[in-house]
Design an enzyme around this catalytic site. Sequence first.
Site, short mmCIF file in Angstrom:
data_model
loop_
_atom_site.label_atom_id
_atom_site.label_comp_id
_atom_site.label_asym_id
_atom_site.label_seq_id
_atom_site.Cartn_x
_atom_site.Cartn_y
_atom_site.Cartn_z
N ASP A 116 1.08 -1.22 0.19
CA ASP A 116 0.07 0.15 0.06
C ASP A 116 0.80 1.20 -0.14
O ASP A 116 2.16 1.27 0.45
CB ASP A 116 -1.01 -0.04 1.20
CG ASP A 116 -2.19 0.91 0.97
OD1 ASP A 116 -3.16 0.69 1.66
OD2 ASP A 116 -1.95 1.51 0.37
C1 GLC Z 1 -4.35 4.26 -0.14
C2 GLC Z 1 -5.14 3.26 -0.01
C3 GLC Z 1 -5.26 2.23 -1.38
C4 GLC Z 1 -4.86 3.03 -2.63
C5 GLC Z 1 -3.39 3.60 -2.58
C6 GLC Z 1 -3.06 4.46 -3.72
O1 GLC Z 1 -3.71 4.89 0.73
O2 GLC Z 1 -4.99 2.54 1.11
O3 GLC Z 1 -6.45 1.47 -1.24
O4 GLC Z 1 -5.01 2.00 -3.51
O5 GLC Z 1 -2.99 4.39 -1.30
O6 GLC Z 1 -3.83 5.74 -3.71
#
Ligand code: GLC
Length: 599
Positions: A232
Site C-alpha cells: 500500500d
Molecule cells: C491508499 C489506499 C489504497 C490506495 C493507495 C493508492 O492509501 O489504502 O487503497 O490504492 O493508497 O492511492
Amino acid sequence: MQPDCEKLIKELTLEEKAALCSGITSWQTTPIKRLGIPSIYLSDGPHGVRREKQLSGFGNVFAEAYPATCFPPAVTLASSWNRGLARAVGQALAEECLELKVEVLLGPGVNIKRSPLCGRNFEYMSEDPFLAGEMAVEYIEGVQSEGVGVSLKHFAANSQEFRRMTSSSEIDERALREIYLSAFERAVKRAKPYTVMCSYNRVNGTYAAENKRLLKDILRDEWGFDGMVVSDWGAVTDRVEGIRAGMNLQMPTANGVTDREIVKAVKEGKLDEAVLDERVRELIDVIFKCHRNKQAKKGYKADFEAHRKLARHAAAEGAVLLKNDGILPLDKSANIAVVGELAKKLRSQGSGSSRLSPLKETSFIDYLDEIGADYVYAKGYDCLTDETDDRLINEAAESVKGKDAVVFFLGLTDAFESEAFDRKDLFLPRAQLKVLAEVLRYNLNVAVVLTGGSPSDTSYSDKVRAILNVYLTGEAGGEAVYDLLFGDVNPSGKLAETFPLKVEDNPMYKFFDNEIAEYRESVFVGYRYYETAGKAVAFPFGHGLSYTSFEYSELQTDGNKLSEGEGLKVAFNVTNTGDRAGAEVVQVYVKDTESTIFV
Ligand code: GLC
C-alpha cells in the site's frame, strides 16, 4: 512475445534490480531502458479509474484526474449479489483503463466489515467472506479479461482506519483463515489477480509488508499466487525484510533510499541476491504481461455512454428496499415534495484514494429537471455543516403540506465517513433528523431515500412508510433513484452487511479502534454473531424487499448427511406471486449443527 526473464536477471546490475523494486513516481514502476524493461502505470480504483493528469506527490488524492465513469462503489455493487454485474463492471473499468493508459487498477477491496464503523466500508464488499470472495472473483475476471491487471487489497485484516499504519490486528488462526483471508483465497485461487496489495497494518505483530507467513507461506506457497505483491502507498517499514518476505514493489517511489538499502544488504551478505532475483522475476513477469496486453490494445477507445448506462443499472441493482408498506413505487403523476440537500448533492462515491472525477454526475433533482417532472423541493438541511435553521425547517414543512408523498433524502455525508478515519457511532446527521421530525408533523406519507457507505441508525424506521437504501450510487444515481422510486426498476438488492439496532450490539464494539486491535469475537462477525447470540438487529444480512412477492416451495435435497469435501444438492421452486416482474436473490445458509468445535 514474453522476454527471457532468466537472461534479463543475469544482465541486470544489482542497482537495477533494487531500482525495479520501488516505483519511479507515485504511480509508475521503474523502467530499465537499457534492457527494454518498460514502466507500467498503477492507478486507483476500485469503482472508477483515477488517472492523475499530472504526476502528483505521494498519492495526492486531490490531484486532478482525467474524467472517468464513476460506478457505484463496492458496498453497492456487492448488495446486488449479482456476479454477472460485477464482471460487467470490471470489464468496463478495464476498457477505461486501456483508454487512459493504466495497466493495473488498484482494486477490488475485499476486507471484511468487522465493524459498521470502519471508514472504508464503502470500498469493501461484505461482512461475509463468501459473498465478498464471489463478487471479487467476477470483478477481477472482468477487469483482467481485457488484459488489465488488478490489485486485490488490502492483504490482510485491514478492518479499521484508526492508526491503520501502525495498528496490529491480533487474530486467532481460525478467524484469520475462515473470515479475514477467505475472500482473498477464493479470489487468488480462482481469478489469479496480477497483483495483491499488502495492507498498512500489522497482523499478529508483523507488518503486512514484511510478513513472510502472509506473503510467501500462505499467499504463494499455499494458494499458488504467481503475480506480484505491491505495498500500500507508504506501507513499507523495513524494505529488506519485505524482499525476504515476498513483497515485490514498494509504492510510491522511495526516491532511491530503499534501493540503496537493498544494495547495501546484498553487499554485506545480509540479503541473499537469489532472494532478490526471485522478487525481480515475479515483478518483471507482471510488468511484461501488462505491457504486452497494453500494446495489443493500443488506441483503444472506451464506450463511456454504454458505461454510464451500466452505472445506472448497477446502482439500481445494488439498492436495498429495507421497508415498504406499499407507498412505493410512486405513481409518476403523484404530487410529490422532495426534501433534503442530498437530493441535490447525491453521494455518488466515498472520500479518499478511491475518489475519482466522474464524467457526469446526476443527482435526483438534476434528473427530475432533465425529464421535466413536476415536484416541489426543499433543502431542509445543509449537507456540509449538518446545521439547519428555522427558515429551512419551515420551508420544508410548508413544502410537504397536502402532497401525495414526500421523498426525504437522509444519510451519511462525506464529513461522517471516509478513508483514514472511522466513525464513533451509527448516528445520522442531527439536522436531517430534526427536519424529518418536522416534516412528519405535516405529512406521514414519507419515503426515505437513504444514502451512505455503511450502516446507520434506523430508529426513525417506524415513523416512515418506506426506506430505500441506495448506499453510494455512482455518477448516475439520480436516474437510478428515479427508476426505483417510480417502479421502472423493481428493487432486488439484499444487504451484504447487518444494520444493527445499536452499535453497542456489535461484538467488537469495545475492542474496535484500538492500536492493538484484539479480534476477540473471532469468527463471530456480522450475522455469524447476531444469529449465534440471538441478538435482534434492525435489518439483517441478506434482507431486501421487492415490489412483488416470491414464494418458495418443494424444498428437496439429494441426501441428509454431508461428509467433509462432499456437496449437497438443494432444489426448490421460487414463484413470483405478485403483479410485476422482479428478481430474487436466493440464499442458502449451511451450518454444522453437531459441530465438535464452537460454531
Ligand atoms: C491508499 C489506499 C489504497 C490506495 C493507495 C493508492 O492509501 O489504502 O487503497 O490504492 O493508497 O492511492
